[in-house]
Design an enzyme around this catalytic site. Structure first.
Site, PDB file in Angstrom:
ATOM      1  N   HIS A 202      20.147  41.261  -0.349  1.00 22.94           N
ATOM      2  CA  HIS A 202      20.295  40.419   0.848  1.00 22.94           C
ATOM      3  C   HIS A 202      21.684  40.453   1.473  1.00 22.94           C
ATOM      4  CE1 HIS A 202      22.230  37.650  -1.951  1.00 22.94           C
ATOM      5  NE2 HIS A 202      22.638  36.945  -0.923  1.00 22.94           N
TER       6      HIS A 202
HETATM    7  C1  UD1 Z   1      23.696  32.605   1.917  1.00 22.83           C
HETATM    8  C2  UD1 Z   1      25.126  32.637   1.378  1.00 22.83           C
HETATM    9  C3  UD1 Z   1      25.201  33.626   0.234  1.00 22.83           C
HETATM   10  C4  UD1 Z   1      24.146  33.340  -0.827  1.00 22.83           C
HETATM   11  C5  UD1 Z   1      22.778  33.292  -0.168  1.00 22.83           C
HETATM   12  C6  UD1 Z   1      21.701  32.956  -1.162  1.00 22.83           C
HETATM   13  C7  UD1 Z   1      26.887  32.284   3.083  1.00 22.83           C
HETATM   14  C8  UD1 Z   1      27.957  32.930   3.851  1.00 22.83           C
HETATM   15  N1  UD1 Z   1      26.076  33.099   2.390  1.00 22.83           N
HETATM   16  O1  UD1 Z   1      23.426  33.900   2.456  1.00 22.83           O
HETATM   17  O2  UD1 Z   1      26.466  33.501  -0.387  1.00 22.83           O
HETATM   18  O3  UD1 Z   1      24.162  34.377  -1.789  1.00 22.83           O
HETATM   19  O4  UD1 Z   1      22.808  32.295   0.870  1.00 22.83           O
HETATM   20  O5  UD1 Z   1      20.432  33.157  -0.650  1.00 22.83           O
HETATM   21  O6  UD1 Z   1      26.778  31.074   3.082  1.00 22.83           O
HETATM   22  N2  UD1 Z   1      16.880  32.616   6.727  1.00 22.83           N
HETATM   23  C9  UD1 Z   1      15.579  32.179   6.888  1.00 22.83           C
HETATM   24  N3  UD1 Z   1      15.205  31.057   6.210  1.00 22.83           N
HETATM   25  C10 UD1 Z   1      16.030  30.360   5.423  1.00 22.83           C
HETATM   26  C11 UD1 Z   1      17.353  30.807   5.275  1.00 22.83           C
HETATM   27  C12 UD1 Z   1      17.769  31.920   5.940  1.00 22.83           C
HETATM   28  O7  UD1 Z   1      14.781  32.783   7.585  1.00 22.83           O
HETATM   29  O8  UD1 Z   1      15.594  29.345   4.835  1.00 22.83           O
HETATM   30  C13 UD1 Z   1      17.303  33.854   7.410  1.00 22.83           C
HETATM   31  C14 UD1 Z   1      17.832  33.673   8.782  1.00 22.83           C
HETATM   32  O9  UD1 Z   1      17.434  34.783   9.543  1.00 22.83           O
HETATM   33  C15 UD1 Z   1      19.331  33.736   8.596  1.00 22.83           C
HETATM   34  C16 UD1 Z   1      19.454  34.719   7.456  1.00 22.83           C
HETATM   35  O10 UD1 Z   1      18.307  34.485   6.639  1.00 22.83           O
HETATM   36  O11 UD1 Z   1      20.015  34.134   9.731  1.00 22.83           O
HETATM   37  C17 UD1 Z   1      20.686  34.539   6.638  1.00 22.83           C
HETATM   38  O12 UD1 Z   1      20.808  33.190   6.172  1.00 22.83           O
HETATM   39  P1  UD1 Z   1      22.252  32.549   5.897  1.00 22.83           P
HETATM   40  O13 UD1 Z   1      22.086  31.179   5.349  1.00 22.83           O
HETATM   41  O14 UD1 Z   1      23.125  32.700   7.076  1.00 22.83           O
HETATM   42  O15 UD1 Z   1      22.895  33.478   4.802  1.00 22.83           O
HETATM   43  P2  UD1 Z   1      22.238  34.150   3.506  1.00 22.83           P
HETATM   44  O16 UD1 Z   1      22.172  35.595   3.744  1.00 22.83           O
HETATM   45  O17 UD1 Z   1      21.026  33.428   3.055  1.00 22.83           O
END
Ligand code: UD1
Length: 352
Positions: A202
């Site tokens: 991821h």
């Molecule tokens: C975040 C953390 C990372 C951790 C990871 C665990 C930061 C900078 N990164 O990364 O350290 O390892 O969580 O999973 O805080 N999305 C969904 N549904 C959700 C959550 C996210 O669809 O419930 C999608 C969205 O498109 C979003 C993308 O995932 O833009 C990334 O989510 P985000 O919370 O920004 O960062 P992670 O990659 O999950």
């Protein structure tokens, strides 16, 4: 004493679980969910399975660019902190939710404690590295999981505020392993015990560049056993945008698993291939070989003890590394014995 925990992303819910239990008898514990993760399988299911109380506040911030996401959380958290004035704000790990809460607390002069302090990748491209360094330096109490983390904090002049408590994810993992063993759970569909790999990918460095993601997928597709690819929403989204089919060769794509199901899947697998932090350690604790698709790791003990191998630039070697012979057994416990949450609560209550 009133302690306010701030969480927002999947690994933080896991860390919160043993803390919420240990806090029960000793302190009034408030929980704020920033809403960084919001999907049922990325959030709610962890609260249910791990018996975490429903958060007292949910900011519902959702996804977004780093600055906007962090800033929106900061504004929301400031209001809650001002209203609640806890004795401690407790933040977890290294996500944007961690940093937002750290800034909000320090600006209001509310004592700040950082759980999982002192981890370093020394890779400044990682958003998590900025988050954890800034949070450590803002904190009044640094709760470190390992000796190595304590040494990093000392090198940065933070020894006086640091306390070695052990790793709370080990607490959860050991407890969950017992439940899983007692329940005999189903494996992921279509695979047999010991005859498959579990994979999660991821991180931006592995998913954002179409060529790199495609190379990773090609390597996984060629492995000698089926690969259960537990797809984070970020991976699904980016693969679609890159026009890349993930279900190819040995790979079968599955949605993210709830925590007990994940532990069961890892325990019974032949190996883990990941870029997650927590999963590297979980694999080690379950004595399952891990291959990490990153140039470095914060959990260096897993590598030093031979259970984790890093592959980054030379993706061509990925298949050979994953299919390597089993590592030498070890009884080392670099992450403690599963009683870290009690140590965290004692540190917060007074005696470091
Ligand atoms: C975040 C953390 C990372 C951790 C990871 C665990 C930061 C900078 N990164 O990364 O350290 O390892 O969580 O999973 O805080 N999305 C969904 N549904 C959700 C959550 C996210 O669809 O419930 C999608 C969205 O498109 C979003 C993308 O995932 O833009 C990334 O989510 P985000 O919370 O920004 O960062 P992670 O990659 O999950």
């Amino acid at each position: 004493m009133r302690i306010l925990s701030v969480v927002g992303a999947r690994p933080q819910f896991v860390k919160l679980a043993p803390i919420a239990t240990a806090m029960n008898a000793h302190a009034q514990h408030l929980i704020v969910h920033t809403g960084q993760h919001y999907d049922e399988m990325m959030s709610d299911v962890f609260f249910k399975d791990l018996g975490i109380p429903v958060p007292d506040f949910n900011l519902g911030v959702g996804s977004g660019r780093h600055g906007k996401q962090t800033g929106t959380m900061l504004a929301g958290l400031e209001e809650i902190f001002e209203q609640e004035r806890p004795d401690w704000v407790l933040v977890y790990g290294d996500t944007n939710s961690t940093l937002a809460a750290a800034i909000a607390a320090v600006k209001l002069h509310i004592p700040l404690a950082h759980l999982e302090a002192g981890l370093r990748s020394f890779n400044r491209r990682m958003p998590e590295e900025h988050n954890r360094v800034l949070t450590d330096h803002a904190s009044d109490l640094l709760l470190a999981p390992t000796e190595v983390a304590m040494a990093h904090l000392a090198n940065e002049g933070l020894a006086e505020r640091s306390s070695l408590v052990g790793d709370v994810m080990t607490d959860v993992l050991f407890r969950t392993r017992e439940t899983v063993q007692a329940r005999s759970m189903a494996l992921p569909a279509g695979v047999d015990t010991g005859e498959y790999y579990v994979s999660t990918i991821h991180r931006p460095d592995n998913t954002d560049d179409p060529a790199r993601l495609s190379q990773i997928v090609d390597s996984l597709a060629r492995l000698d056993k089926p690969v259960v690819l537990l797809a984070h929403p970020r991976l699904v989204d980016l693969a679609r945008r890159h026009g890349l089919n993930l279900s190819t060769g040995a790979i079968s794509v599955a949605p993210p698993l709830a925590y007990p199901q994940l532990i069961n899947a890892v325990m019974n697998s032949a190996g883990v291939i990941t870029d997650s932090g927590g999963l590297q350690k979980e694999a080690f604790l379950l004595r399952v070989p891990c291959t990490t698709i990153r140039p470095e790791t914060e959990w260096v003990e897993t590598v030093d003890l031979g259970w984790n191998v890093l592959v980054s630039k030379d993706l061509g070697s990925l298949t050979a590394v994953v299919e390597r012979p089993a590592p030498a057994p070890t009884t080392a416990t670099p992450y403690g014995t599963g009683v870290a949450a009690e140590a965290v609560v004692s540190a917060l209550l007074g005696g470091r």
